[in-house]
Design a protein around this motif. Structure first.
Motif, short mmCIF file in Angstrom:
data_model
loop_
_atom_site.label_atom_id
_atom_site.label_comp_id
_atom_site.label_asym_id
_atom_site.label_seq_id
_atom_site.Cartn_x
_atom_site.Cartn_y
_atom_site.Cartn_z
N ASP A 116 -13.81 -17.36 22.97
CA ASP A 116 -13.78 -17.00 24.38
C ASP A 116 -14.34 -18.12 25.25
O ASP A 116 -15.40 -18.68 24.96
N ALA A 117 -13.64 -18.44 26.33
CA ALA A 117 -14.12 -19.29 27.43
C ALA A 117 -14.92 -20.50 26.95
O ALA A 117 -16.07 -20.70 27.33
N HIS A 152 -14.65 -23.41 27.84
CA HIS A 152 -14.98 -24.31 28.94
C HIS A 152 -16.42 -24.13 29.40
O HIS A 152 -16.96 -24.99 30.10
N GLU A 209 -9.67 -20.05 24.27
CA GLU A 209 -9.48 -19.81 25.70
C GLU A 209 -10.22 -20.93 26.40
O GLU A 209 -11.42 -21.10 26.21
N ASN A 210 -9.51 -21.71 27.22
CA ASN A 210 -10.12 -22.93 27.76
C ASN A 210 -9.48 -23.28 29.10
O ASN A 210 -8.36 -23.79 29.15
N GLU A 211 -10.19 -23.00 30.18
CA GLU A 211 -9.66 -23.29 31.51
C GLU A 211 -9.44 -24.79 31.73
O GLU A 211 -8.67 -25.18 32.61
#
Length: 592
Positions: free
Chosen positions: A259-260, A262, A292-294
């Protein structure tokens, strides 16, 4: 008699044999630490180098315990393998070998076969209840279920991103053995099981690390959830890498979704984690690591990771389907069709391009295979982060959604659906928690403040109508009815049969061939498959017919307009239509 052990420590309670357990706690800011055995003794732990406290003692599986810090503070084990009930209850010693696996020969499936079904374990009733859906999902054409985070969180209702004990499966969902049984049964149905893990922050309730291990966090860097985790420290690195390995080796999960990432401040940690995980996976076993990587860091897919959730693709499709352009959709409001075309031609939309905040985002991604991107029309975020949790079929014309679903399930990217997509479930998926007191009020008000910038919620009275995350009925409303088949189910089944028959066998070595934009919402995308054939999708998300030369009827795999063959000429792409065709290798001379 208890004894200490000086060797390299693993976090938590690790059984040495059926009668003995080694307890290890990294507590560099503590003066003394003891293990408090419930209904038993208090065992002082001996300090070791680098802030460790360790003891090995006679202790069987099922024993309840806590750590006492400085003779005052009782805390659960941060690496607890199971909790007696909730986060502040005693931790339990767990025997990792207690479960007898029935499908030990399972080695996973190739990533190109992935068709992912994301689900929330709590909303479906727990580990045992999820098991009841496995046969139905396998028959539908799903090949992998992905569990939203299951790490122990406060209370019994939570999305899972407030977890504070990442090694412990949520007690309200079931026991470690019940989780293993779910995974074992899934493997028996030919289903991979993926797990969403959260390594970028701890939840706001029940985390005591700051009171005895301040080095876990770094105050000079902050994330949206507070101080960043300090991944520069080897003890912290090991805490999370060992956690990932526990899920993959002990529980036999087939992959992880991180998760995330970034929000993970140390860029080298992600590369280290992938290397360490890959080094421990036995040869011949398929294990998949997704991000998940903005930041759209394409290079990570060449550093041990297999794929990234493609929010860019979703966002462009959502703008075209619904016309919504507020908040992060604003980045896709200008030329959304061209942005979708870039996604279908190169993977990411933002590859160093400037977003609405004037920031450059992303890296070039066209050199990566289509299978490096997970595409979706909905997921937990995209439904649950709406004020009222509406699903996409309630926001756009049904025919447009049918066409977009054909794109989702028949593009060479890896498709992901959210629970309920397959039967057009009407139940919302709302944001829910089970916090109490001041934290509950802060979450309630924070949730409503999130929508203050939206025109529909500019009025405070309107914002008061947003469901309270802590109300039990908010959670109850989010439980979908998945048992009724309908036209949506038939569509998903048909498209997935086509994917398995025509596309999956040839996805290896596939690559992009380009996209032609015809009008707003309309384009033609082409890919070359591994067998040399050309795969083509003509998509029209607008409400008017367009003059687009289509592939001959004998090459068409699917047409979302059931009357197209009899009513539409071969040069006309009808409104809200997707046409999928395949040109054999010997005839595929037409390259866009």
């Amino acid at each position: 008699m208890p004894s200490s052990t000086p060797e390299t420590c693993s976090h938590g309670a690790v059984m040495i044999d059926p009668a003995h357990t080694r307890f290890a706690l990294w507590a560099p800011d503590a003066l003394t630490v003891s293990v408090e055995i419930e209904h038993g003794s208090s065992l002082p732990m001996l300090p070791q180098a680098d802030g460790w406290f360790v003891i090995q003692t006679r202790c069987q599986a099922g024993t309840a315990y806590r750590y006492q810090i400085n003779g005052e503070l009782l805390v659960p084990d941060p690496a607890s393998r199971a909790q007696q009930s909730d986060i502040d209850s005693p931790s339990l010693v767990v025997d990792p070998n207690a479960y007898t696996w029935q499908h030990l020969a399972w080695q996973g499936r190739p990533w190109t076969e992935a068709v992912i079904y994301e689900l929330h374990v709590g909303a479906l009733g727990g580990f045992a209840a999820v098991q009841q859906h496995l046969a139905r999902l396998a028959a539908l054409g799903v090949t992998a279920i992905e569990l939203m985070p299951i790490a122990e969180f406060p209370g019994a209702r939570n999305w899972g991103y407030d977890g504070v004990l990442p090694y412990a499966p949520e007690a309200s969902y079931g026991t470690p053995e019940q989780l293993k049984h779910l995974i074992d049964c899934a493997h028996g149905h030919g289903l991979m099981v993926l797990l969403d893990v959260v390594y970028n922050h701890f939840g706001p309730d029940g985390n005591y690390l700051s009171q005895y291990a301040k080095g876990f966090m770094r105050e000079d860097k902050h994330t949206p959830w507070g101080a960043a985790i300090d991944f520069r420290r080897p003890q912290v690195q090991d805490f999370f890498i060992d956690n990932a390995l526990m899920w993959l080796l002990e529980y036999r999960f087939d992959g992880l979704r991180f998760d995330a990432v970034h929000a993970i401040e140390d860029p080298e940690f992600l590369k280290l984690m992938a290397r360490r995980i890959r080094a421990h996976i036995p040869a011949g076993r398929h294990v998949w690591l997704n991000l998940e990587n903005e930041h759209n860091q394409a290079h990570l897919m060449e550093q041990g990771y297999d794929a990234q959730w493609n929010d860019d693709g979703h966002n462009a499709l959502h703008v075209l389907l619904t016309g919504e352009t507020e908040a992060y959709y604003e980045d896709y409001s200008d030329q959304p069709t061209e942005k979708l075309a870039r996604c279908l031609a190169e993977g990411f939309v933002y590859q160093g391009h400037t977003n609405r905040n004037g920031e450059q985002r992303g890296e070039p991604s066209g050199h990566l295979p289509p299978s490096a991107f997970v595409l979706f029309l909905q997921n937990h975020d995209q439904i649950g982060n709406r004020a009222f949790g509406e699903r996409l079929h309630q926001l756009c014309p049904p025919a447009a959604l049918r066409a977009a679903t054909a794109l989702l399930l028949l593009s060479p990217m890896i498709p992901l659906m959210f629970m309920g997509d397959e039967n057009g479930a009407d139940a919302p998926f709302l944001f829910f928690t089970s916090h109490h007191g001041e934290l509950a009020e802060a979450v309630r008000q924070g949730r409503r403040a999130e929508f203050k910038a939206f025109a529909a919620f500019a009025d405070a009275e309107r914002r008061e109508q947003i469901p309270d995350p802590n109300a039990p009925n908010t959670f109850e409303a989010s439980k979908p009815n998945l048992t009724c088949d309908n036209d949506w189910t038939a569509l998903y089944r048909q498209l997935l049969q086509l994917r398995h028959h025509h596309l999956i066998p040839h996805l290896n070595a596939s690559h992009w061939l380009g996209v032609q934009v015809h009008a707003r919402g309309a384009l033609t995308a082409r890919w070359q498959l591994g067998n040399g054939s050309h795969w083509r999708i003509d998509l029209n998300l607008s409400d008017r017919s367009l003059d687009v030369p289509l592939a001959p009827l004998e090459q068409r795999i699917f047409d979302s307009d059931p009357f197209a063959i009899t009513q539409q000429p071969s040069h006309s792409l009808g409104p809200y239509t997707a046409v999928v065709s395949m040109t054999p290798a010997r005839a595929s001379g037409d390259v866009a």
